[in-house]
Design an enzyme around this catalytic site. Sequence first.
Site, mmCIF file in Angstrom:
data_model
loop_
_atom_site.group_PDB
_atom_site.id
_atom_site.type_symbol
_atom_site.label_atom_id
_atom_site.label_comp_id
_atom_site.label_asym_id
_atom_site.label_seq_id
_atom_site.Cartn_x
_atom_site.Cartn_y
_atom_site.Cartn_z
ATOM 1 N N LYS A 22 0.854 -1.218 0.000
ATOM 2 C CA LYS A 22 0.000 0.000 0.000
ATOM 3 C C LYS A 22 0.879 1.254 0.000
ATOM 4 O O LYS A 22 0.673 2.173 -0.793
ATOM 5 C CB LYS A 22 -0.885 0.007 1.243
ATOM 6 C CG LYS A 22 -1.544 1.339 1.565
ATOM 7 C CD LYS A 22 -2.461 1.293 2.758
ATOM 8 C CE LYS A 22 -1.774 1.577 4.036
ATOM 9 N NZ LYS A 22 -1.483 2.993 4.343
ATOM 10 N N ASN A 23 1.909 1.263 0.883
ATOM 11 C CA ASN A 23 2.681 2.493 1.084
ATOM 12 C C ASN A 23 3.728 2.728 0.010
ATOM 13 O O ASN A 23 4.441 3.730 0.034
ATOM 14 C CB ASN A 23 3.293 2.500 2.486
ATOM 15 C CG ASN A 23 2.197 2.616 3.545
ATOM 16 O OD1 ASN A 23 1.053 2.935 3.231
ATOM 17 N ND2 ASN A 23 2.532 2.319 4.781
ATOM 18 N N ARG A 92 -5.440 11.376 4.144
ATOM 19 C CA ARG A 92 -4.408 12.389 4.349
ATOM 20 C C ARG A 92 -3.161 12.109 3.521
ATOM 21 O O ARG A 92 -2.447 13.025 3.132
ATOM 22 C CB ARG A 92 -4.049 12.526 5.810
ATOM 23 C CG ARG A 92 -3.415 11.290 6.387
ATOM 24 C CD ARG A 92 -2.855 11.535 7.733
ATOM 25 N NE ARG A 92 -2.173 12.787 7.841
ATOM 26 C CZ ARG A 92 -0.945 13.029 7.402
ATOM 27 N NH1 ARG A 92 -0.308 12.114 6.743
ATOM 28 N NH2 ARG A 92 -0.388 14.204 7.567
ATOM 29 N N CYS A 116 -5.276 12.544 12.156
ATOM 30 C CA CYS A 116 -6.055 11.342 11.884
ATOM 31 C C CYS A 116 -6.056 10.543 13.188
ATOM 32 O O CYS A 116 -5.722 11.046 14.244
ATOM 33 C CB CYS A 116 -5.473 10.575 10.718
ATOM 34 S SG CYS A 116 -3.986 9.744 11.171
ATOM 35 N N ARG A 121 -0.330 14.355 12.775
ATOM 36 C CA ARG A 121 0.111 14.186 11.385
ATOM 37 C C ARG A 121 0.323 15.537 10.670
ATOM 38 O O ARG A 121 -0.258 15.819 9.642
ATOM 39 C CB ARG A 121 -0.875 13.334 10.579
ATOM 40 C CG ARG A 121 -1.319 12.052 11.197
ATOM 41 C CD ARG A 121 -0.268 10.946 11.257
ATOM 42 N NE ARG A 121 0.158 10.436 9.978
ATOM 43 C CZ ARG A 121 -0.431 9.431 9.328
ATOM 44 N NH1 ARG A 121 -1.522 8.896 9.809
ATOM 45 N NH2 ARG A 121 0.054 8.995 8.190
ATOM 46 N N PRO A 122 1.110 16.447 11.218
ATOM 47 C CA PRO A 122 1.334 17.732 10.535
ATOM 48 C C PRO A 122 2.081 17.517 9.215
ATOM 49 O O PRO A 122 2.588 16.421 8.941
ATOM 50 C CB PRO A 122 2.200 18.489 11.529
ATOM 51 C CG PRO A 122 2.868 17.448 12.340
ATOM 52 C CD PRO A 122 1.918 16.288 12.404
ATOM 53 N N ASP A 124 4.341 20.121 8.272
ATOM 54 C CA ASP A 124 5.300 21.245 8.329
ATOM 55 C C ASP A 124 6.612 20.911 7.605
ATOM 56 O O ASP A 124 7.191 21.768 6.921
ATOM 57 C CB ASP A 124 5.563 21.632 9.785
ATOM 58 C CG ASP A 124 6.043 20.461 10.618
ATOM 59 O OD1 ASP A 124 5.376 19.404 10.598
ATOM 60 O OD2 ASP A 124 7.103 20.562 11.255
ATOM 61 N N LEU A 125 7.072 19.669 7.702
ATOM 62 C CA LEU A 125 8.339 19.298 7.035
ATOM 63 C C LEU A 125 8.173 19.338 5.511
ATOM 64 O O LEU A 125 9.090 19.720 4.776
ATOM 65 C CB LEU A 125 8.801 17.913 7.490
ATOM 66 C CG LEU A 125 9.054 17.755 8.995
ATOM 67 C CD1 LEU A 125 9.421 16.306 9.329
ATOM 68 C CD2 LEU A 125 10.140 18.703 9.481
ATOM 69 N N ASP A 304 4.123 0.682 12.119
ATOM 70 C CA ASP A 304 2.883 0.062 11.619
ATOM 71 C C ASP A 304 2.692 -1.347 12.164
ATOM 72 O O ASP A 304 1.609 -1.912 12.041
ATOM 73 C CB ASP A 304 2.870 0.035 10.091
ATOM 74 C CG ASP A 304 2.782 1.440 9.521
ATOM 75 O OD1 ASP A 304 3.041 1.615 8.320
ATOM 76 O OD2 ASP A 304 2.492 2.371 10.292
ATOM 77 N N ILE A 326 7.173 6.954 17.178
ATOM 78 C CA ILE A 326 6.883 7.680 15.929
ATOM 79 C C ILE A 326 5.597 8.493 16.017
ATOM 80 O O ILE A 326 5.587 9.676 15.699
ATOM 81 C CB ILE A 326 6.811 6.703 14.726
ATOM 82 C CG1 ILE A 326 8.068 5.820 14.652
ATOM 83 C CG2 ILE A 326 6.568 7.469 13.425
ATOM 84 C CD1 ILE A 326 9.349 6.555 14.341
ATOM 85 N N ARG A 396 -8.966 -0.278 4.291
ATOM 86 C CA ARG A 396 -8.098 0.721 3.642
ATOM 87 C C ARG A 396 -6.759 0.102 3.245
ATOM 88 O O ARG A 396 -6.105 0.552 2.311
ATOM 89 C CB ARG A 396 -7.812 1.884 4.595
ATOM 90 C CG ARG A 396 -9.035 2.626 5.042
ATOM 91 C CD ARG A 396 -8.658 3.821 5.820
ATOM 92 N NE ARG A 396 -7.872 4.730 4.995
ATOM 93 C CZ ARG A 396 -7.755 6.009 5.257
ATOM 94 N NH1 ARG A 396 -8.332 6.526 6.316
ATOM 95 N NH2 ARG A 396 -7.044 6.787 4.488
#
Length: 417
Positions: A22-23, A92, A116, A121-122, A124-125, A304, A326, A396
């Site tokens: 998925k990722n 997201r 979420c 889960r910003p 900014d980076l 995960d 994390i 998902r």
Amino acid sequence: MASYIIEGGRKLEGEVDISGAKNSALPIIAGTILNGGISKLYNVPNIHDTKMMFRILEELGCKVKKDKNKYIIDSSRLNSCDIPEDLMREMRSSVIIAGALIGKNRKACFSCPGGCDIGSRPIDLHLKAFKELGINISEDSGRIECSADNINGSKIRLDFPSVGATENIILSSVLAEGETTIINAAMEPEIVDLQNFLNRMGAKIAGAGSNVIVINGVKKLKDVSYNIIPDRIEAGTFLCMTAMNGGEVKLNNVISEHIEPVIQKLEDAGCKLNIIHNGIELKAPKRLRAVDIKTMPYPGFPTDMQSIFGTIMTVAKGTSIVIENIFENRFKYLDELSRMGAKYTIEGRTAIIKGVRKLNSANVRAKDLRGGISLVIAGMYANGKTKVDNIEYILRGYDNLDNKIRSLGGRIHLYNE
Ligand code: EPZ
């Protein structure tokens, strides 16, 4: 609202084919925007999140066709840079489409993805890196507008090896002027897969898999065919499922070096694992031994897998210390497991799990993807029937889950209310 009804207490035997990652699929689907042509993708997992990404591409004017075991994407008619707000909120991780739009057309408009279920889960980076690439960013009532006349390669040092930010920098700089270097890049296998996919298109990227990635901008990218790597987290999920429930399974389509930390911890817990060509076999012990885990960026123990491994430790012999480094809110599955008899305490980012001999079936509720599958695994262990609600979270990220579990002898059925 859909649920799973699971009848527990059955050992698992047999073999299962692991689906595409998925990722890996999500950033690669975003990357198909970059060649303004045809991309043929094989081994795309048939899950909600990939369907969502294809829907967003179609909203932006791309053509998407499923043809037997491949997806054909035509991005030559891309006609918008505006990611629909409702679809962005739904998923997201679609923020990586912004990087591809900026890379291709120097423009993207999208909503703040918002938090979420597992943390704030910003992004900014991501935004800081875009600015360093010379991209102008304006924000107005939750919509972010990015635009640039030119994207000039630059040296970007990430404060944290963010997977998404690393992917967005790569996607936005493959067609830039000059060279971009990412320092403190994420090292996950999915980043390597994205590099290999884009280089197949004619990009010039080197270093993925290490913490320094160099992208030399090119003028144009060509049509491509690509086969997505297997899903290391799905593989880890089925290994842990068998470790807890007992039995012996063989997983096909596994790159075992992608899940070495998980293999090590399962061996420490008493499992017998055998690495075979393109696969892995696991024989469960009578009862697992408690082991400690702490999640870290790759190649450390994957976040995960934290809830999945924490779940199997609820019935291990001894006490296990689980540290989540994390995300700030990834222990919610334990509240649900306590309804089944699990014993634990939580202090900040540390869960102390005291193994019990049995779990009781109960009605529980998925609150996020990996926490949800963890409840399924616990339900397969508990005596009696467990009902897991809100399984949309699980759909998902897991392709054909209930059929795969039934093929190993588990008793699980989808139930639509
Ligand atoms: C990717 O999410 C994965 N998702 C996640 O998998 C995975 O858990 C995560 O990487 C870590 O491995 C996809 O690839 C689609 P990050 P991502 O940016 O990119 C903070 C699953 O279950 N951060 O590496 O969002 C962030 O809050 C999902 O399959 C910032 O502070 O992860 C988090 O604490 C869940 N600012 C940490 O970094 C930023 O701009 C790691 O996030 C970006 C991230």
